[in-house]
Design a protein around this motif. Structure first.
Motif, PDB file in Angstrom:
ATOM      1  N   ILE A   1       0.849  -1.199   0.000  1.00 42.31           N
ATOM      2  CA  ILE A   1       0.000   0.000   0.000  1.00 42.31           C
ATOM      3  C   ILE A   1       0.882   1.245   0.000  1.00 42.31           C
TER       4      ILE A   1
ATOM      5  N   SER B   1       0.661   5.352   0.576  1.00 44.78           N
ATOM      6  CA  SER B   1      -0.279   6.348   1.100  1.00 44.78           C
ATOM      7  C   SER B   1       0.466   7.634   1.433  1.00 44.78           C
ATOM      8  N   ASN B   2      -0.234   8.550   2.121  1.00 45.20           N
ATOM      9  CA  ASN B   2       0.324   9.850   2.490  1.00 45.20           C
ATOM     10  C   ASN B   2       0.881  10.562   1.250  1.00 45.20           C
ATOM     11  N   TYR B   3      -0.005  10.752   0.278  1.00 45.20           N
ATOM     12  CA  TYR B   3       0.414  11.332  -1.001  1.00 45.20           C
ATOM     13  C   TYR B   3       0.499  12.860  -0.918  1.00 45.20           C
TER      14      TYR B   3
ATOM     15  N   GLN C   1      -5.431   9.549  -3.667  1.00 50.87           N
ATOM     16  CA  GLN C   1      -5.363   9.335  -2.223  1.00 50.87           C
ATOM     17  C   GLN C   1      -4.404   8.217  -1.834  1.00 50.87           C
ATOM     18  N   LYS C   2      -4.597   7.049  -2.421  1.00 52.46           N
ATOM     19  CA  LYS C   2      -3.661   5.974  -2.113  1.00 52.46           C
ATOM     20  C   LYS C   2      -3.651   4.946  -3.235  1.00 52.46           C
TER      21      LYS C   2
ATOM     22  N   SER D   1      -3.322   0.696  -3.766  1.00 55.42           N
ATOM     23  CA  SER D   1      -3.104  -0.651  -3.210  1.00 55.42           C
ATOM     24  C   SER D   1      -2.685  -1.562  -4.343  1.00 55.42           C
TER      25      SER D   1
ATOM     26  N   PHE E   1       4.397   9.996  -2.996  1.00 56.29           N
ATOM     27  CA  PHE E   1       3.945   9.127  -1.911  1.00 56.29           C
ATOM     28  C   PHE E   1       5.000   9.118  -0.808  1.00 56.29           C
TER      29      PHE E   1
END
Ligand SMILES: C[S@@+](CC[C@H](N)C(=O)[O-])C[C@H]1O[C@@H](n2cnc3c(N)ncnc32)[C@H](O)[C@@H]1O
Length: 400
Positions: free
Chosen positions: A25, A27-29, A37-38, A40, A84
């Motif tokens: 995963i 995240s924290n873009y 957003q993210k 997977s 990211f």
């Protein structure tokens, strides 16, 4: 590239080569596309072999892309260098958490959350209806990474299974049972749940290629469905943007129209008749056209003053007239409850199968006239389409 990003990508490569990869995963873009957003990433088995499926989660939609293991590793490296700030790699050996700060980064290795891999192989038996582990179900958000149907998707899952059971049974019992290159059209395909399931079922269980086209007016749904179809290597499945009434595709074997709104169902039924479809399956939705027109016969006036009764009568009359109109065009029809009402309120199903002769058009026409005059109905969309085109003589093969 950041040293920890290199190490993270190296761990990804290693987990793929040792078959320990579970999922990844990002995240924290903080990059340029604020809607992203993210992402997977999970492993899927496609016709082209093992691939990593990237699901890009945007604010209002998901985009899916399949990459080979090597392409995927390079892509992860790029994504971690272009916005990211967090990466989480799950393997059956360890979990890896990468955090990228403004000045430096940190890579932590921890105990594995998963000690077994989710099943990825599409090792399907010949006669299965739907594989809950199929990647399109994951991409559409029906099942989890490890192939379990999500709690909130159970009704949808039941509906998909019931639909495939009915459709497969109809094809099996029809003259097109062994026809090569089956041609199917899904009118108002929406998010594509039933379209993908139908394609996957027939593509897997028939000996030849099939072609399935989903027609949908909303371009964003068409785009996302085409991406999933491409990612899954579903070469015979495509989605086109447009109105049902504008879609002409030549002869069709099976036409489906599930929950196409109000008179869009009539447009779809008409297209099925005009395309000489052997099987037409519709689950009509909202019956507004006749509700506005109904003048109850005196005997029913005291009952149909209640909105709910009028609503149900409009539904009964609309679907009843549709089935009679189909009978007049040489089809045998059945109307039944598709799935129990607690799972969906839109649960009538109208099935029409092409007959081989024995068509009594005048009987159907007389019943239609009687119903229309009893309830003060002036116009019904399917009837109008059929009569307009009968005048133009464009339904020649059908009118006996
Ligand atoms: C309620 S959804 C059902 C989707 C899908 N068939 C299902 O049962 O899951 C109806 C879909 O039909 C589409 N639709 C309605 N009228 C249409 C028309 N005239 N032409 C093309 N698409 C239409 C809508 O945009 C919507 O996505």
């Amino acid at each position: 590239m950041d040293e920890n990003v290199d190490k993270f990508v190296a761990e990804l490569r290693k987990s793929l080569s040792t078959a320990a990869f579970v999922k990844l995963i990002l995240s924290n873009y903080k990059g340029e596309d604020r809607r992203l957003q993210k992402i997977s990433v999970r492993q899927v088995e496609t016709k082209k072999g093992s691939r990593l499926m990237f699901q890009f989660r945007f604010e209002t939609r998901d985009v899916v892309k399949n990459l080979s293991h090597e392409e995927a590793a390079a892509e992860i490296g790029k994504l971690l260098s272009s916005g990211f700030r967090s990466g989480h790699l799950f393997t059956t050996e360890n979990d890896f958490q990468l955090d990228i700060g403004k000045r430096n980064s940190r890579l932590k290795r921890g105990k594995p959350t998963f000690i077994a891999k989710p099943p990825v192989a599409h090792d399907r038996e010949k006669t299965r209806l739907i594989d809950p582990n199929a990647f399109y179900l994951k991409a559409l958000g029906i099942s989890t990474d490890d192939g379990r149907i999500k709690a909130g998707q159970q009704d949808k899952w039941r509906q998909i299974n019931k639909f495939i059971e009915i459709l497969a049974g109809l094809v099996e019992a029809s003259p097109i049972k062994d026809k090569p290159n089956l041609k199917i059209v899904d009118m108002g395909s929406g998010k594509g749940y039933l379209t993908f399931a139908a394609y996957d079922h027939f593509a897997h269980n028939r000996g030849s290629e099939i072609s399935l086209t989903g027609v949908e007016v909303r371009p964003e749904l068409v785009d996302s469905c085409n991406q999933i179809a491409e990612a899954g290597g579903f070469s015979g499945l495509k989605f086109v943007q447009g109105q049902i009434s504008d879609f002409d595709y030549g002869p069709v074997d099976v036409l489906i129209a599930l929950h196409a709104c109000d008179t869009a169902t009539d447009d779809a039924l008409y297209k099925g008749i005009a395309a000489n479809a052997s099987i037409i399956v519709a689950a009509p939705c909202c019956h507004k056209e006749l509700r506005k027109q109904i003048t109850p016969p005196a005997m029913l006036a005291g009952i149909l003053k209640h909105g709910v009764m009028l609503e149900r009568t409009a539904e009964t009359l609309t679907d009843g007239l549709r089935s009679l109109l189909l009978e007049g065009q040489g089809y045998a029809t059945k109307l039944f409850e598709f799935v129990p009402t607690e799972h969906t309120p839109k649960n009538n199903m109208l099935v029409a199968t092409k007959k081989n002769g024995g068509i009594d058009r005048s009987r159907a026409a007389a019943q239609i006239d009687q119903l229309k005059s009893s309830f003060g109905i002036g116009e019904q969309r399917l009837e109008k389409l059929l009569s307009d085109n009968e005048e133009k003589n464009t339904l020649t093969p059908l009118l006996v």
